[in-house]
Structure formats: C-alpha cells, structure tokens
Design a protein around this motif. Structure first.
Motif, PDB file in Angstrom:
ATOM      1  N   PRO A 236       0.840  -1.204   0.000  1.00  0.00           N
ATOM      2  CA  PRO A 236       0.000   0.000   0.000  1.00  0.00           C
ATOM      3  C   PRO A 236       0.866   1.242   0.000  1.00  0.00           C
ATOM      4  CG  PRO A 236       0.148  -0.889   2.216  1.00  0.00           C
ATOM      5  CD  PRO A 236       0.900  -1.836   1.341  1.00  0.00           C
ATOM      6  N   VAL A 237       0.375   2.306  -0.622  1.00  0.00           N
ATOM      7  CA  VAL A 237       1.111   3.549  -0.655  1.00  0.00           C
ATOM      8  C   VAL A 237       1.181   4.159   0.747  1.00  0.00           C
ATOM      9  CG1 VAL A 237      -0.934   4.946  -1.201  1.00  0.00           C
ATOM     10  CG2 VAL A 237       1.349   5.746  -1.877  1.00  0.00           C
ATOM     11  N   PHE A 238       2.289   4.807   1.039  1.00  0.00           N
ATOM     12  CA  PHE A 238       2.469   5.441   2.340  1.00  0.00           C
ATOM     13  C   PHE A 238       1.713   6.764   2.392  1.00  0.00           C
ATOM     14  CE2 PHE A 238       4.762   8.721   4.723  1.00  0.00           C
ATOM     15  CZ  PHE A 238       4.663   8.192   6.000  1.00  0.00           C
ATOM     16  N   GLY A 239       1.080   7.020   3.522  1.00  0.00           N
ATOM     17  CA  GLY A 239       0.430   8.316   3.748  1.00  0.00           C
ATOM     18  C   GLY A 239      -1.053   8.271   3.454  1.00  0.00           C
ATOM     19  N   GLY A 240      -1.770   9.199   4.074  1.00  0.00           N
ATOM     20  CA  GLY A 240      -3.179   9.352   3.744  1.00  0.00           C
ATOM     21  C   GLY A 240      -4.140   8.617   4.645  1.00  0.00           C
ATOM     22  N   CYS A 241      -3.668   7.875   5.647  1.00  0.00           N
ATOM     23  CA  CYS A 241      -4.627   7.218   6.544  1.00  0.00           C
ATOM     24  C   CYS A 241      -4.000   6.950   7.899  1.00  0.00           C
ATOM     25  CB  CYS A 241      -5.144   5.910   5.936  1.00  0.00           C
ATOM     26  SG  CYS A 241      -3.918   4.606   5.834  1.00  0.00           S
ATOM     27  N   ARG A 249      -9.476   1.992   2.386  1.00  0.00           N
ATOM     28  CA  ARG A 249      -9.695   2.977   1.331  1.00  0.00           C
ATOM     29  C   ARG A 249      -8.417   3.160   0.502  1.00  0.00           C
ATOM     30  NH1 ARG A 249     -10.386   7.358   4.214  1.00  0.00           N
ATOM     31  NH2 ARG A 249      -8.289   8.134   3.766  1.00  0.00           N
ATOM     32  N   VAL A 250      -7.274   3.262   1.191  1.00  0.00           N
ATOM     33  CA  VAL A 250      -6.000   3.422   0.491  1.00  0.00           C
ATOM     34  C   VAL A 250      -5.708   2.214  -0.384  1.00  0.00           C
ATOM     35  CG1 VAL A 250      -3.495   3.496   0.849  1.00  0.00           C
ATOM     36  CG2 VAL A 250      -4.979   5.029   2.138  1.00  0.00           C
ATOM     37  N   MET A 251      -5.947   1.016   0.159  1.00  0.00           N
ATOM     38  CA  MET A 251      -5.670  -0.205  -0.600  1.00  0.00           C
ATOM     39  C   MET A 251      -6.498  -0.271  -1.879  1.00  0.00           C
ATOM     40  SD  MET A 251      -5.576  -2.503   2.822  1.00  0.00           S
ATOM     41  CE  MET A 251      -6.081  -4.048   2.063  1.00  0.00           C
ATOM     42  N   GLN A 252      -7.705   0.245  -1.827  1.00  0.00           N
ATOM     43  CA  GLN A 252      -8.589   0.189  -2.987  1.00  0.00           C
ATOM     44  C   GLN A 252      -8.430   1.389  -3.927  1.00  0.00           C
ATOM     45  OE1 GLN A 252     -11.272  -2.354  -3.791  1.00  0.00           O
ATOM     46  NE2 GLN A 252      -9.565  -3.321  -2.719  1.00  0.00           N
ATOM     47  N   SER A 281       3.997  -5.642  -8.369  1.00  0.00           N
ATOM     48  CA  SER A 281       2.549  -5.766  -8.174  1.00  0.00           C
ATOM     49  C   SER A 281       1.954  -6.670  -9.239  1.00  0.00           C
ATOM     50  CB  SER A 281       1.867  -4.390  -8.228  1.00  0.00           C
ATOM     51  OG  SER A 281       1.846  -3.891  -9.539  1.00  0.00           O
ATOM     52  N   GLY A 282       0.781  -7.230  -8.923  1.00  0.00           N
ATOM     53  CA  GLY A 282       0.062  -8.080  -9.862  1.00  0.00           C
ATOM     54  C   GLY A 282      -1.043  -7.299 -10.549  1.00  0.00           C
ATOM     55  N   ARG A 283      -1.178  -7.512 -11.829  1.00  0.00           N
ATOM     56  CA  ARG A 283      -2.210  -6.783 -12.575  1.00  0.00           C
ATOM     57  C   ARG A 283      -3.619  -7.187 -12.132  1.00  0.00           C
ATOM     58  NH1 ARG A 283      -0.478  -4.040 -16.870  1.00  0.00           N
ATOM     59  NH2 ARG A 283       1.221  -5.485 -17.307  1.00  0.00           N
ATOM     60  N   ASP A 284      -3.765  -8.382 -11.557  1.00  0.00           N
ATOM     61  CA  ASP A 284      -5.075  -8.854 -11.114  1.00  0.00           C
ATOM     62  C   ASP A 284      -5.275  -8.723  -9.605  1.00  0.00           C
ATOM     63  OD1 ASP A 284      -5.615  -9.486 -13.711  1.00  0.00           O
ATOM     64  OD2 ASP A 284      -5.409 -11.656 -13.490  1.00  0.00           O
ATOM     65  N   ASP A 285      -4.449  -7.934  -8.955  1.00  0.00           N
ATOM     66  CA  ASP A 285      -4.574  -7.748  -7.505  1.00  0.00           C
ATOM     67  C   ASP A 285      -5.753  -6.826  -7.219  1.00  0.00           C
ATOM     68  OD1 ASP A 285      -4.311  -7.293  -4.786  1.00  0.00           O
ATOM     69  OD2 ASP A 285      -2.146  -7.002  -4.862  1.00  0.00           O
ATOM     70  N   ASP A 286      -6.830  -7.385  -6.634  1.00  0.00           N
ATOM     71  CA  ASP A 286      -7.990  -6.549  -6.304  1.00  0.00           C
ATOM     72  C   ASP A 286      -8.063  -6.247  -4.811  1.00  0.00           C
ATOM     73  OD1 ASP A 286      -8.647  -9.055  -5.407  1.00  0.00           O
ATOM     74  OD2 ASP A 286     -10.452  -9.281  -6.620  1.00  0.00           O
ATOM     75  N   ILE A 287      -6.995  -6.541  -4.084  1.00  0.00           N
ATOM     76  CA  ILE A 287      -6.941  -6.202  -2.654  1.00  0.00           C
ATOM     77  C   ILE A 287      -6.112  -4.936  -2.444  1.00  0.00           C
ATOM     78  CG2 ILE A 287      -6.241  -6.988  -0.358  1.00  0.00           C
ATOM     79  CD1 ILE A 287      -8.652  -8.445  -1.583  1.00  0.00           C
ATOM     80  N   VAL A 288      -4.888  -4.920  -2.947  1.00  0.00           N
ATOM     81  CA  VAL A 288      -4.094  -3.690  -2.993  1.00  0.00           C
ATOM     82  C   VAL A 288      -3.948  -3.357  -4.474  1.00  0.00           C
ATOM     83  CG1 VAL A 288      -1.900  -2.590  -2.423  1.00  0.00           C
ATOM     84  CG2 VAL A 288      -2.888  -4.259  -0.855  1.00  0.00           C
TER      85      VAL A 288
END
Length: 402
Positions: A236-241, A249-252, A281-288
């Motif tokens: 997940p990206v750093f920052g924002g939560c 929310r960040v993960m999605q 990262s995976g192109r089909d990753d629907d969690i992050v």
C-alpha cells in the motif's frame, strides 16, 4: 411537499449507508478470511502446512495461486542455522517481539556476540503479511534457500497475535509512523541482530508483502541510516490514513495525500540519503490495487530527487505456457529509473498475478507461479550499499494525515 422530500432524502441516505456497510463488510471478510482447508487425504498427509504468502489474507483467484494441487515433499534442510529469539522494543510500550533468523553456512556458526567471525554478512529484513508468521513467510518465499546460495542472512520479525489477531503489521497506525508501536518493535529486532551478529551495515535491506511492505517502507523512512534499499511486493502507498477503514480505502483507491506525505519528509530532511526501491505488483490484484504501485513510484521518485532520475525504455518479457484455456503468454513489464549507470527505482507489473508472492512455492496457498520475486529482490539489492556518510540515529516522526 418539503417534508416529503426530506423523507425521501433521509431514506436515500439510509439505503446508501446500508450499501456502504455491506460493501465494507465484504471487503473486511475477504481480507480476514482464512484459506480453505484441503480435503484430499493425500494432501493432508504429504502437503506442507497451508499458509498464505500474501497479506491481507484472501483466497486467490483461480489460476493465480495454487492451493496445493500436487503432493509435496518436505524440502531438504538447509545447511545454515534457523534460529528463534525475541527482544523488547525501546518505546514506551516495551513490547516483546519474536523473530526468526536464517544464518548462512558460509558465515560459520552463529554464536554469541563475543564469538563473531570476521566475515560481515549482508542482511535482508523480511516482513510477512496478515495471517502469516515468520515460518510460513520463509517457506512461501523460499528466501532462505536463495540467501544460503549468496551467503546472506535473513531476519523475519513476527507480529504478535496479542497485538493483532491476524498478525497484521499496523502500517496505517500513527504510532508506527512516529517510530513507536510496530515500527519500534521491528527496529528493535533489527538492532538486536546488529548487536549480536557480524552484519555488514552497508548492506541491510528491507522487504515485505502487503501490510509487511507498508511496514518495510516505514522502517526505511525512519531509519535510512540502516536500510540501503527496499523491496515492496503488493504494498500500500504510504500516507493518507491513520485508521483501519482508512487503510482499506488506500488499498482500494490510493491516497490523495501520498505526494504530500513524502514531500513532508523530503523538506524536513534535505540530507535524506537515496533510497533505491523495487516495486512489484500483480495486474489482477484486487486487494491492494495497482494505483498503489503508481503512487509508490511517484513517492520514491520524489524521495530520490526525481529531477536527477532518467527513465529507461520499458522492458517487456513473456513467460508461462500456452494452452487452450490460456492462448497467450503472460507479461512482465519493467520500468527502470536510473541515476548515471545505477538503477535507483524499478517497477514490475506481472500479468495474471493476484495478491500473492510471485514465484513462491505454489504448493502452498497464496503463492503464485511466475517470475521469482525473491530472486528479483536479491538481484536488485546486490547493486546497492548504504553510504557510510548516511545520517545516523535518523528515527523521526513520518506520520501521515487521514
């Protein structure tokens, strides 16, 4: 008329709230669900213990990660030492954290501090994802076997179930971003190893998947004097939560303040040393989702003084077999950013990869066949060392804003 409109408006709000709660509940259940148990008697007898190699814990999509379709034999024991220990964090919580350490055979027997060998050993800090422990993460990534070949040590701090029932590192927590909480515990384990074993302090690297990747980035931001490069898999990206809901929310959707979060560090620390990063990262990753990798890349470009970095032409490689069900080979897209001749940033996107460790042991759940992420990370790390002039005692609040 006005009362009628108000009733309709309130009814719409209630319905929207119910829909949002249902969607949040589905996401929570998918994140915290346990992998399905194998029903085959042969699998129960022969297969290794099922363990996810990704975080949060979710069932992989069909074809993305094997759940143990083939009978597996126990791998041969490695010649190095697989050690267990614990230490206590130095923040106000005085938390006990356990860890596992793989010590390569080429470095001799790992003894006490007074019996160190003259050889200095590179070290990889590996941070597991949710619903994992150190053993499961090591088994899935097979990092110990690769480290044995290279003569490197690998450290696996382990989140306590007393802190989080699913062993999730709290990368979104303000305490961790201040250098307390989980971050303090991980850093305490790292410092304990540095005090006890002959580690090459110029060659210490941090890696992880998902929640572990989020924590690896925080540790690197807090202690750039220790970490020479990072490898973030499905991170997940750093920052924002600063909350659990904010983390989902960040993960999605990524973080609106992701650039500001890094700008704050860059402005506060003009002496912040370069921090090379490998992002997978995976192109089909629907969690992050992939927006996180894009924002992570922007963050690390800014932290590494993006005006000095030059993009290389994208590299596309095909892998996998062709079949009727899968008529085309998979793709691995790599984008490099270089400073001179040195690759400072590398972003890799892999086709048909969900939220799973690429190239992990596919006999175990939540590992996927594909390019070997462990090999990719070690190859990237080998090109980087921490400058002896890096700032010391660099721990500093890197708190994000929700």
């Amino acid at each position: 008329m006005l009362k009628h409109l108000n009733r309709l408006w309130l009814k719409g709000l209630r319905q929207a709230g119910k829909i949002q709660r249902r969607q949040t509940g589905k996401l929570l259940r998918s994140i915290l669900s346990k992998p399905a148990k194998t029903t085959s008697a042969k699998k129960k007898t022969d297969a290794a213990k099922p363990s996810p190699a990704s975080a949060p814990a979710v069932r992989p999509k069909a074809g993305a990660a094997s759940s143990g379709t083939a009978a597996s034999k126990k791998p041969r024991p490695l010649p190095g030492q697989w050690l267990s220990a614990y230490t206590v964090s130095k923040d106000t919580t005085r938390r006990r954290i356990s860890y596992r350490l793989y010590w390569p055979s080429s470095a001799g027997k790992a003894g006490k501090a007074g019996s160190r060998s003259a050889q200095r050993v590179p070290l990889v800090l590996m941070l597991h994802g949710c619903a994992q422990d150190a053993q499961e993460f090591a088994d899935g990534t097979r990092m110990n076997a690769l480290a044995e070949q290279k003569g490197w040590a690998v450290l696996y701090p382990q989140q306590s179930q007393r802190i989080n029932a699913h062993r999730c590192w709290r990368w979104f927590d303000a305490a961790s971003q201040r250098g307390d909480g989980d971050a303090a515990a991980v850093i305490a384990a790292l410092e304990k190893i540095l005090q006890t074993y002959p580690i090459d302090r110029s060659r210490i690297y941090a890696a992880g998947i998902s929640a572990g990747a989020g924590m690896a980035q925080i540790v690197a931001l807090l202690r750039p004097d220790l970490i020479a490069a990072i490898g973030l898999h499905s991170g997940p990206v750093f920052g924002g939560c600063r909350s659990v809901i904010g983390a989902y929310r960040v993960m999605q959707h990524g973080a609106l303040g992701s650039v500001r979060a890094i700008q704050r560090i860059a402005l506060a620390r003009p002496d912040f040393p370069p921090m090379p990063a490998l992002l997978i990262s995976g192109r089909d990753d629907d969690i992050v989702r992939q927006i996180n990798q894009m924002q992570l890349l922007n963050q690390m470009r800014l932290l590494n003084r993006h005006s000095e970095l030059q993009p290389r032409p994208p590299d596309v490689r095909l892998f996998g077999r062709i079949s009727k069900a899968q008529p085309n080979k998979n793709r691995m897209d790599t984008q490099d950013f270089v400073a001179g001749k040195k690759t400072m940033l590398r972003a890799i996107t892999i086709d048909r990869l969900g939220h799973a460790w690429s190239g992990g042991d596919s006999r175990l759940p939540f590992n996927s066949a594909g390019p070997d992420a462990s090999k990719l990370m070690l190859a990237f790390f080998a090109g980087h060392r921490r400058d002896a002039n890096a700032p010391l005692n660099a721990t500093e609040d890197v708190s994000a804003q929700d």
